[in-house]
Design a protein around this motif. Structure first.
Motif, PDB file in Angstrom:
ATOM      1  N   LYS A   1       0.826  -1.201   0.000  1.00  0.00           N
ATOM      2  CA  LYS A   1       0.000   0.000   0.000  1.00  0.00           C
ATOM      3  C   LYS A   1       0.864   1.255   0.000  1.00  0.00           C
ATOM      4  CE  LYS A   1      -4.093   1.833   2.286  1.00  0.00           C
ATOM      5  NZ  LYS A   1      -5.048   1.647   3.373  1.00  0.00           N
ATOM      6  N   SER A   2       1.981   1.218   0.707  1.00  0.00           N
ATOM      7  CA  SER A   2       2.863   2.384   0.770  1.00  0.00           C
ATOM      8  C   SER A   2       3.442   2.718  -0.602  1.00  0.00           C
ATOM      9  CB  SER A   2       3.991   2.154   1.773  1.00  0.00           C
ATOM     10  OG  SER A   2       4.771   1.037   1.385  1.00  0.00           O
TER      11      SER A   2
ATOM     12  N   GLU B   1       0.673   4.430  -2.609  1.00  0.00           N
ATOM     13  CA  GLU B   1       0.500   5.792  -2.107  1.00  0.00           C
ATOM     14  C   GLU B   1       1.628   6.689  -2.596  1.00  0.00           C
ATOM     15  OE1 GLU B   1      -1.314   8.897   0.256  1.00  0.00           O
ATOM     16  OE2 GLU B   1      -1.959   7.111  -0.803  1.00  0.00           O
ATOM     17  N   ARG B   2       2.849   6.178  -2.580  1.00  0.00           N
ATOM     18  CA  ARG B   2       4.005   6.942  -3.061  1.00  0.00           C
ATOM     19  C   ARG B   2       3.831   7.308  -4.532  1.00  0.00           C
ATOM     20  NH1 ARG B   2       8.701   5.596  -5.729  1.00  0.00           N
ATOM     21  NH2 ARG B   2      10.480   6.934  -5.285  1.00  0.00           N
TER      22      ARG B   2
ATOM     23  N   ARG C   1       1.026   7.550  -6.183  1.00  0.00           N
ATOM     24  CA  ARG C   1      -0.077   8.506  -6.296  1.00  0.00           C
ATOM     25  C   ARG C   1       0.381   9.910  -5.928  1.00  0.00           C
ATOM     26  NH1 ARG C   1      -3.456  11.283  -3.449  1.00  0.00           N
ATOM     27  NH2 ARG C   1      -2.695  10.557  -1.446  1.00  0.00           N
TER      28      ARG C   1
END
Length: 48
Positions: free
Chosen positions: A10-11, A14-15, A17
């Motif tokens: 998920k990280s 997110e990065r 995005r």
């Protein structure tokens, strides 16, 4: 058969995005140079 499924943390999503969002904001403030574009009224021609 034999397909590989890659787990994306998920990280990492997110990065990616956040980078895309930051790039869009930057491009809206500092648009990429368009050398074939004619200057608009009140705008000087940029010499390279």
């Amino acid at each position: 058969m034999g397909d590989v499924v890659r787990f994306v943390p998920k990280s990492e999503l997110e990065r990616a995005r956040l980078i895309a969002e930051a790039r869009a904001i930057y491009d809206s403030i500092f648009p990429p140079a368009a050398p074939d574009r004619a200057p608009q009224d009140g705008e000087e021609r940029v010499k390279t």
